[in-house]
Design an enzyme around this catalytic site. Structure first.
Site, PDB file in Angstrom:
ATOM      1  CB  THR A 155      -0.866   0.009   1.286  1.00  8.54           C
ATOM      2  OG1 THR A 155      -1.598  -1.208   1.380  1.00  8.54           O
ATOM      3  CG2 THR A 155      -1.845   1.165   1.311  1.00  8.54           C
ATOM      4  CB  VAL A 184     -13.643  -4.071   1.233  1.00 11.74           C
ATOM      5  CG1 VAL A 184     -13.349  -2.639   1.693  1.00 11.74           C
ATOM      6  CG2 VAL A 184     -14.827  -4.093   0.276  1.00 11.74           C
ATOM      7  CB  THR A 204       1.149  -0.378   4.534  1.00 10.24           C
ATOM      8  OG1 THR A 204       1.313  -1.315   3.465  1.00 10.24           O
ATOM      9  CG2 THR A 204       2.389  -0.404   5.421  1.00 10.24           C
ATOM     10  N   GLY A 205      -0.103  -3.147   5.182  1.00 13.56           N
ATOM     11  CA  GLY A 205      -0.012  -4.494   5.730  1.00 13.56           C
ATOM     12  C   GLY A 205      -1.174  -5.337   5.254  1.00 13.56           C
TER      13      GLY A 205
END
Length: 280
Positions: A155, A184, A204-205
């Site tokens: 991301t 999602v 992020t992740g």
């Protein structure tokens, strides 16, 4: 004025010096461009601009270079939040646009601020965002080979503090790759992108882990209630340990504190507070 960005996680940095160097160079360049832009623009304008630069770099999993889902289609998500107004806007699983963050920004002016799928795409077309195929040969090859999970933890995001003291956060993703259609991520939710007058966070992740921990909103809430940014971040990430949550965060507090952390090695990041610093 301060700015921090992230480019997701990646495993190849531990074994591939060329890739690591390329990402370090890209993040240094982009964070400096973002910081320069911040000198004459608001935090909101800056996070949108900076995330668009990350979307335009095929080293990262957002915009150009986004991962491909299980049916062979690229669907992207992005969101924007203004710490001053608490306005939040975003797109979920949008296809065939170059910069999802620009579409998210456009939605800030509308009553319906988060759109998904076909509705998001129709809104984009109605507002002058033309067709753009973001698929790259490398992503196509990765899709065909169904590479391991570690390269799909990507991301991009940005948090900025402007000269007026306002904070903003923006996050964009191309997903985790080969996911179920309709999945999602956290990136267009308050779990992955949240800011108020006290702090701003971009995550992020693994999206599911971040949503389970309500990570971004939780960190910001704790800062609002009096914790330092570092304390709030560490406590929130520690609460992911029971399910081995996989996340990284970048953040700035209204007092100027800037902090980044991750639960697993390792998130790539860069910041500028006058001097540029980048992950090693």
């Amino acid at each position: 004025m301060k700015i921090i960005i992230h480019g997701g996680f990646f495993s190849e940095s531990g074994t591939n010096q060329e890739v690591k160097q390329a990402k370090q160079d890209a993040l240094k360049r982009i964070v400096q461009q973002g910081y320069d832009y911040l000198q004459s623009h608001t935090a909101v304008e800056t996070v949108v601009y900076t995330v668009s630069l990350l979307e335009d770099c095929d080293l990262f999993n957002a915009g150009i270079g986004s991962q491909i889902q299980s049916d062979g289609v690229i669907r992207m998500s992005a969101s924007l939040m203004d710490g001053k107004t608490l306005g939040f806007s975003g797109v979920i699983n949008i296809e065939d646009v170059k910069n999802p963050i620009f579409v998210a920004k456009k939605l800030m002016d509308y009553e319906d601020k988060v759109l998904s799928g076909k509705g998001a795409l129709q809104f984009a077309r109605d507002n002058g965002f033309d067709y753009y195929n973001v698929e790259t040969p490398q992503r196509k090859q990765e899709y065909e080979k169904k590479l391991n999970e570690s390269i799909r933890l990507g991301t991009v995001g940005c948090v900025a503090l402007d000269e007026t003291g306002n904070l903003a956060a923006a996050t964009s993703t191309g997903g985790k790759g080969y996911e179920m259609v309709g999945r999602v991520s956290d990136s267009a939710t308050a779990a992955g992108n949240y800011v108020n007058a006290y702090a701003g966070i971009s995550c992020t992740g693994v999206g599911e882990d971040i949503v389970s921990g309500a990570v971004a909103a939780k960190i910001v809430t704790r800062v609002t209630d009096g914790m330092s940014l570092e304390e709030a971040t560490q406590k929130s990430l520690a609460e992911m340990k029971p399910y081995d949550g996989f996340a990284g965060t970048i953040g700035i507090a209204a007092n100027g504190d800037i902090y980044h952390a991750d639960t697993h090695p390792y998130m790539v990041w860069a910041l500028c507070d006058g001097d540029v610093k980048v992950f090693e």
